[in-house]
Design a protein around this motif. Structure first.
Motif, short mmCIF file in Angstrom:
data_model
loop_
_atom_site.label_atom_id
_atom_site.label_comp_id
_atom_site.label_asym_id
_atom_site.label_seq_id
_atom_site.Cartn_x
_atom_site.Cartn_y
_atom_site.Cartn_z
N UNK A 1 15.42 -75.03 -22.52
CA UNK A 1 15.35 -73.85 -21.67
C UNK A 1 13.99 -73.55 -21.43
N UNK A 2 13.04 -74.49 -21.73
CA UNK A 2 11.68 -74.43 -21.43
C UNK A 2 11.18 -75.17 -20.43
N UNK A 3 12.12 -75.98 -19.62
CA UNK A 3 11.47 -77.04 -18.45
C UNK A 3 10.98 -76.60 -17.52
N UNK A 4 11.58 -75.26 -16.86
CA UNK A 4 11.06 -74.81 -15.78
C UNK A 4 9.55 -74.15 -15.94
N UNK A 5 9.38 -73.51 -17.19
CA UNK A 5 8.00 -73.03 -17.63
C UNK A 5 7.04 -74.20 -17.49
#
Length: 99
Positions: free
Chosen positions: A41-45
């Motif tokens: 869930x943190x890939x975009x950031x």
């Protein structure tokens, strides 16, 4: 300067395609997440962090069969992946690092 900026933009685009390749593969994605320590869930950031896109290309380059599959699926010559890596921040030790 424009040429360097253009090379960097092309390298970033290639790294984003490579990230899409990794994210779509049910075997590669968990390995990539485990190696990088990033949660799904943190890939975009994380993608906005300096060095992340270089890390994606390093991951692809570290395993020749993965490199060849990624090159085929993204329509990229394998040698272009290494060239793109060198055009990205933190892609090699000689690259100018921004603080």
């Amino acid at each position: 300067m424009t040429n360097a900026a253009s090379m960097r933009e092309e390298a970033e685009a290639l790294a984003i395609r490579a990230l899409g390749f990794v994210a779509a593969d049910p075997e590669l994605l968990p390995r990539f997440l485990a190696i990088t320590g990033i949660e799904a869930h943190s890939i975009r950031r994380a993608a906005g962090e300096p060095g992340f896109l270089a890390g994606v290309l390093q991951f692809i380059l570290a395993h020749e069969p993965t490199l060849l599959r990624a090159a085929e699926e993204t329509g990229t010559p394998p040698a272009a992946v290494g060239k793109a890596l060198r055009a990205l921040p933190l892609g090699n030790d000689d690259h100018e690092r921004s603080v």
